[in-house]
Design a protein around this motif. Structure first.
Motif, PDB file in Angstrom:
ATOM      1  N   LEU A 281      12.280   8.213   2.213  1.00 48.04           N
ATOM      2  CA  LEU A 281      11.302   7.233   2.948  1.00 48.04           C
ATOM      3  C   LEU A 281      10.352   6.991   1.861  1.00 48.04           C
ATOM      4  CD1 LEU A 281      10.725   8.977   6.380  1.00 48.04           C
ATOM      5  CD2 LEU A 281      12.217   6.775   5.928  1.00 48.04           C
ATOM      6  N   ILE A 282       9.847   5.633   1.787  1.00 50.38           N
ATOM      7  CA  ILE A 282       8.883   5.082   0.816  1.00 50.38           C
ATOM      8  C   ILE A 282       7.890   4.520   1.800  1.00 50.38           C
ATOM      9  CG2 ILE A 282       8.479   3.771  -0.954  1.00 50.38           C
ATOM     10  CD1 ILE A 282      11.253   4.025  -2.083  1.00 50.38           C
ATOM     11  N   LEU A 283       6.542   4.788   1.707  1.00 50.39           N
ATOM     12  CA  LEU A 283       5.503   3.862   2.237  1.00 50.39           C
ATOM     13  C   LEU A 283       4.972   2.936   0.983  1.00 50.39           C
ATOM     14  CD1 LEU A 283       3.966   3.163   4.762  1.00 50.39           C
ATOM     15  CD2 LEU A 283       1.936   4.671   4.044  1.00 50.39           C
ATOM     16  N   TYR A 284       5.256   1.828   1.241  1.00 50.19           N
ATOM     17  CA  TYR A 284       4.519   0.929   0.111  1.00 50.19           C
ATOM     18  C   TYR A 284       3.169   0.505   0.879  1.00 50.19           C
ATOM     19  CZ  TYR A 284       9.016   0.305  -1.798  1.00 50.19           C
ATOM     20  OH  TYR A 284      10.276   0.645  -2.616  1.00 50.19           O
ATOM     21  N   GLN A 285       2.147   0.492  -0.315  1.00 47.86           N
ATOM     22  CA  GLN A 285       0.631   0.243   0.278  1.00 47.86           C
ATOM     23  C   GLN A 285      -0.187  -0.197  -0.827  1.00 47.86           C
ATOM     24  OE1 GLN A 285      -1.486   3.932   1.379  1.00 47.86           O
ATOM     25  NE2 GLN A 285       0.430   5.156   0.462  1.00 47.86           N
ATOM     26  N   ARG A 286      -1.387  -0.462  -0.571  1.00 48.36           N
ATOM     27  CA  ARG A 286      -2.325  -0.807  -1.503  1.00 48.36           C
ATOM     28  C   ARG A 286      -3.331   0.067  -1.483  1.00 48.36           C
ATOM     29  NH1 ARG A 286      -2.251  -6.062  -3.417  1.00 48.36           N
ATOM     30  NH2 ARG A 286      -1.095  -7.469  -1.935  1.00 48.36           N
ATOM     31  N   ASP A 287      -4.313   0.229  -2.846  1.00 52.15           N
ATOM     32  CA  ASP A 287      -5.440   0.681  -2.881  1.00 52.15           C
ATOM     33  C   ASP A 287      -6.360   0.157  -2.093  1.00 52.15           C
ATOM     34  OD1 ASP A 287      -4.681   2.736  -4.750  1.00 52.15           O
ATOM     35  OD2 ASP A 287      -4.969   1.236  -6.313  1.00 52.15           O
ATOM     36  N   ASP A 288      -7.462   1.336  -1.323  1.00 51.39           N
ATOM     37  CA  ASP A 288      -8.473   0.658  -0.605  1.00 51.39           C
ATOM     38  C   ASP A 288      -8.066  -0.256   0.676  1.00 51.39           C
ATOM     39  OD1 ASP A 288     -10.359   2.094  -2.054  1.00 51.39           O
ATOM     40  OD2 ASP A 288     -10.178   0.445  -3.398  1.00 51.39           O
ATOM     41  N   CYS A 289      -6.733   0.012   1.271  1.00 49.74           N
ATOM     42  CA  CYS A 289      -6.400  -0.820   2.403  1.00 49.74           C
ATOM     43  C   CYS A 289      -6.363  -0.074   3.862  1.00 49.74           C
ATOM     44  CB  CYS A 289      -4.732  -0.849   1.978  1.00 49.74           C
ATOM     45  SG  CYS A 289      -3.848  -1.712   3.355  1.00 49.74           S
ATOM     46  N   HIS A 290      -7.249  -0.794   4.448  1.00 50.67           N
ATOM     47  CA  HIS A 290      -7.541  -0.106   5.858  1.00 50.67           C
ATOM     48  C   HIS A 290      -6.200  -0.167   6.801  1.00 50.67           C
ATOM     49  CE1 HIS A 290      -9.553   0.937   9.530  1.00 50.67           C
ATOM     50  NE2 HIS A 290      -8.921  -0.292  10.085  1.00 50.67           N
ATOM     51  N   LEU A 291      -5.458  -1.157   6.561  1.00 50.82           N
ATOM     52  CA  LEU A 291      -4.086  -1.005   7.425  1.00 50.82           C
ATOM     53  C   LEU A 291      -3.195   0.131   6.950  1.00 50.82           C
ATOM     54  CD1 LEU A 291      -3.375  -4.674   7.964  1.00 50.82           C
ATOM     55  CD2 LEU A 291      -4.189  -3.259   9.516  1.00 50.82           C
ATOM     56  N   CYS A 292      -3.192   0.501   5.539  1.00 50.70           N
ATOM     57  CA  CYS A 292      -2.337   1.508   5.031  1.00 50.70           C
ATOM     58  C   CYS A 292      -2.958   2.996   5.430  1.00 50.70           C
ATOM     59  CB  CYS A 292      -2.473   1.386   3.410  1.00 50.70           C
ATOM     60  SG  CYS A 292      -1.892  -0.198   2.854  1.00 50.70           S
TER      61      CYS A 292
END
Length: 83
Positions: A3-14
């Motif tokens: 499993l991989i969670l693709y996300q951003r820095d400083d992302c509220h939804l993440c």
């Protein structure tokens, strides 16, 4: 299952997605930040957070809740998920 969670820095939804994964007691997963990768930015830029099963190539786009995550995990490598 990889499993991989693709996300951003400083992302509220993440951050919310991480809370859902914790509540669902998801097994180990890798966090991949797309911010400094042009290819990943192009693919996931408008979709993050995205939970991906590396083995089946199935992806689960936000929004998702505990029940949806558990159903996604139950499908395993045989298929399912959102592309």
């Amino acid at each position: 299952m990889g499993l991989i969670l693709y996300q951003r820095d400083d992302c509220h939804l993440c951050d919310l997605a991480l809370e859902v994964l914790a509540a669902a007691r998801v097994p180990d997963f890798e966090s991949v930040f797309i911010d400094d990768d042009d290819l990943l930015e192009q693919r996931y830029g408008l979709r993050v957070p995205v939970l991906s099963d590396d083995e089946s190539a199935c992806e689960l786009d936000w929004p998702f809740d505990v029940e949806v995550v558990l159903a996604f995990l139950a499908m395993g490598p045989e298929g399912g998920g959102q592309d």
